[in-house]
Design an enzyme around this catalytic site. Structure first.
Site, PDB file in Angstrom:
ATOM      1  N   ARG A   1      -0.213   7.353   7.248  1.00  0.00           N
ATOM      2  CA  ARG A   1       0.144   7.258   5.931  1.00  0.00           C
ATOM      3  C   ARG A   1      -0.342   8.383   5.225  1.00  0.00           C
ATOM      4  O   ARG A   1       0.079   8.813   4.073  1.00  0.00           O
ATOM      5  CB  ARG A   1      -0.517   6.037   5.073  1.00  0.00           C
ATOM      6  CG  ARG A   1      -0.155   4.732   5.565  1.00  0.00           C
ATOM      7  CD  ARG A   1      -0.890   3.660   4.552  1.00  0.00           C
ATOM      8  NE  ARG A   1      -0.711   2.396   4.805  1.00  0.00           N
ATOM      9  CZ  ARG A   1       0.127   1.391   4.693  1.00  0.00           C
ATOM     10  NH1 ARG A   1       1.251   1.781   4.111  1.00  0.00           N
ATOM     11  NH2 ARG A   1      -0.124   0.279   4.951  1.00  0.00           N
TER      12      ARG A   1
ATOM     13  N   ASP B   1       3.227   3.828   6.641  1.00  0.00           N
ATOM     14  CA  ASP B   1       2.611   3.512   8.087  1.00  0.00           C
ATOM     15  C   ASP B   1       3.653   3.179   9.088  1.00  0.00           C
ATOM     16  O   ASP B   1       4.791   2.598   8.865  1.00  0.00           O
ATOM     17  CB  ASP B   1       1.705   2.680   7.684  1.00  0.00           C
ATOM     18  CG  ASP B   1       2.133   1.311   7.730  1.00  0.00           C
ATOM     19  OD1 ASP B   1       3.057   0.871   7.019  1.00  0.00           O
ATOM     20  OD2 ASP B   1       1.580   0.421   8.588  1.00  0.00           O
TER      21      ASP B   1
ATOM     22  N   ASP C   1      14.358  -0.796   2.224  1.00  0.00           N
ATOM     23  CA  ASP C   1      14.764  -1.012   3.454  1.00  0.00           C
ATOM     24  C   ASP C   1      15.614  -2.384   3.325  1.00  0.00           C
ATOM     25  O   ASP C   1      17.082  -2.109   3.032  1.00  0.00           O
ATOM     26  CB  ASP C   1      13.903  -1.363   4.477  1.00  0.00           C
ATOM     27  CG  ASP C   1      13.971  -1.256   5.886  1.00  0.00           C
ATOM     28  OD1 ASP C   1      14.836  -1.860   6.473  1.00  0.00           O
ATOM     29  OD2 ASP C   1      13.556  -0.431   6.641  1.00  0.00           O
TER      30      ASP C   1
ATOM     31  N   PHE D   1      13.297   5.375  11.730  1.00  0.00           N
ATOM     32  CA  PHE D   1      11.861   4.891  11.528  1.00  0.00           C
ATOM     33  C   PHE D   1      10.932   5.834  11.077  1.00  0.00           C
ATOM     34  O   PHE D   1      10.704   6.882  11.662  1.00  0.00           O
ATOM     35  CB  PHE D   1      11.342   4.295  12.835  1.00  0.00           C
ATOM     36  CG  PHE D   1      10.174   3.711  12.776  1.00  0.00           C
ATOM     37  CD1 PHE D   1       9.412   3.453  11.779  1.00  0.00           C
ATOM     38  CD2 PHE D   1       9.443   3.210  13.924  1.00  0.00           C
ATOM     39  CE1 PHE D   1       8.247   2.779  11.590  1.00  0.00           C
ATOM     40  CE2 PHE D   1       8.552   2.621  14.058  1.00  0.00           C
ATOM     41  CZ  PHE D   1       7.603   2.333  12.947  1.00  0.00           C
ATOM     42  N   VAL D   2      10.644   5.973   9.558  1.00  0.00           N
ATOM     43  CA  VAL D   2       9.868   6.887   8.951  1.00  0.00           C
ATOM     44  C   VAL D   2       8.547   6.511   8.829  1.00  0.00           C
ATOM     45  O   VAL D   2       8.326   5.362   8.529  1.00  0.00           O
ATOM     46  CB  VAL D   2      10.795   7.328   7.770  1.00  0.00           C
ATOM     47  CG1 VAL D   2      12.024   8.247   8.066  1.00  0.00           C
ATOM     48  CG2 VAL D   2      10.902   6.218   6.844  1.00  0.00           C
TER      49      VAL D   2
ATOM     50  N   ARG E   1       0.732  -1.189   0.118  1.00  0.00           N
ATOM     51  CA  ARG E   1       0.013  -0.103   0.094  1.00  0.00           C
ATOM     52  C   ARG E   1       0.852   1.161   0.099  1.00  0.00           C
ATOM     53  O   ARG E   1       0.573   2.323  -0.360  1.00  0.00           O
ATOM     54  CB  ARG E   1      -1.017  -0.074   1.336  1.00  0.00           C
ATOM     55  CG  ARG E   1      -1.895  -1.004   1.165  1.00  0.00           C
ATOM     56  CD  ARG E   1      -2.826  -1.203   2.545  1.00  0.00           C
ATOM     57  NE  ARG E   1      -2.285  -1.938   3.352  1.00  0.00           N
ATOM     58  CZ  ARG E   1      -2.980  -2.543   4.394  1.00  0.00           C
ATOM     59  NH1 ARG E   1      -4.003  -2.031   4.942  1.00  0.00           N
ATOM     60  NH2 ARG E   1      -2.337  -3.327   5.117  1.00  0.00           N
ATOM     61  N   GLY E   2       2.131   1.157   0.406  1.00  0.00           N
ATOM     62  CA  GLY E   2       2.952   2.351   0.658  1.00  0.00           C
ATOM     63  C   GLY E   2       3.020   3.333  -0.222  1.00  0.00           C
ATOM     64  O   GLY E   2       3.353   4.532  -0.265  1.00  0.00           O
TER      65      GLY E   2
ATOM     66  N   ASP F   1       7.738   2.808  -2.257  1.00  0.00           N
ATOM     67  CA  ASP F   1       7.858   3.984  -1.323  1.00  0.00           C
ATOM     68  C   ASP F   1       9.210   4.059  -0.852  1.00  0.00           C
ATOM     69  O   ASP F   1      10.107   5.129  -0.589  1.00  0.00           O
ATOM     70  CB  ASP F   1       6.895   4.111  -0.290  1.00  0.00           C
ATOM     71  CG  ASP F   1       6.620   2.599   0.241  1.00  0.00           C
ATOM     72  OD1 ASP F   1       7.082   1.723  -0.170  1.00  0.00           O
ATOM     73  OD2 ASP F   1       5.811   2.666   1.393  1.00  0.00           O
TER      74      ASP F   1
END
Ligand code: PRP
Length: 181
Positions: free
Chosen positions: A167, A161, A105, A154-155, A45-46, A102
């Site tokens: 979000r 989210d 990581d 941690f973004v 979803r990001g 998005d």
């Protein structure tokens, strides 16, 4: 889901994101100048906010499709097992494809999606990620275009989210836990 109290500090402003997207869209349009139609694939979803802004800056004929991949669920650590929850609606065989992510990581998600989509033999497959955390990488993968390289913070926001919250922030923020300060 209840969580420890936290505040969000702005890390990348909405204005900086918009300016970076304009530049990226120009580069991408140059790179796909000969395409008859670019299939822009958002990873749900990001990426829903990023893809919406990116396609509106892209001066190219585009088709928009979505793939839902999940490796985190509501957890903070990657499960390393990427599940495809929703596949593309359209065919990509012989087509120009841009995958929109998005954040990269550990890299498990993008790596898995690239392999999956390559097996369908697109003409060209390119990738873009708004954010890249190279220090966290566990799989050797890098997007062809990156908006911003960021440290191991941690973004949240702009589509990303924390336990399905935040979000809708228009900027990228850093989560700072306040309990135990
Ligand atoms: C997040 C994010 C990326 C992925 C990056 O997705 O949107 O797709 O993790 O992490 P990785 O490089 O370690 O694989 P998530 O699984 O949380 O799903 P979401 O996009 O629905 O939030």
């Amino acid at each position: 889901m209840p969580t420890r109290p936290y505040v969000i500090d702005e890390m990348i402003s909405a204005k900086s994101i918009a300016a970076r997207i304009e530049d990226l869209a120009r580069e991408i349009a140059g790179s796909f100048a000969e395409t008859d139609k670019l299939v822009v694939v958002g990873l749900l979803r990001g990426s829903f906010v990023f893809i919406a802004d990116l396609v509106r800056e892209l001066d190219l004929p585009v088709e928009v499709d979505f793939l839902e991949a999940s490796s985190y669920g509501d957890a903070m650590e990657s499960s390393k097992e990427v599940r495809i929850l929703k596949d593309l609606r359209g065919e990509i065989h012989g087509r120009d494809v841009l995958v929109v992510e998005d954040i990269v990581d550990t890299g498990f998600t993008l790596h898995h999606v690239i392999n999956l989509l390559k097996s369908r033999e697109p003409k060209r497959l390119r990738t873009i990620a708004l954010l890249d955390k190279p220090v966290r990488r566990e799989v050797d993968v890098k997007a062809d275009w990156t908006g911003f390289e960021i440290p191991d913070e941690f973004v949240v926001g702009y589509g990303i989210d924390f336990a399905q919250r935040n979000r809708n922030l228009p900027f990228i923020g850093k989560v700072r836990f306040t309990e135990g300060d």
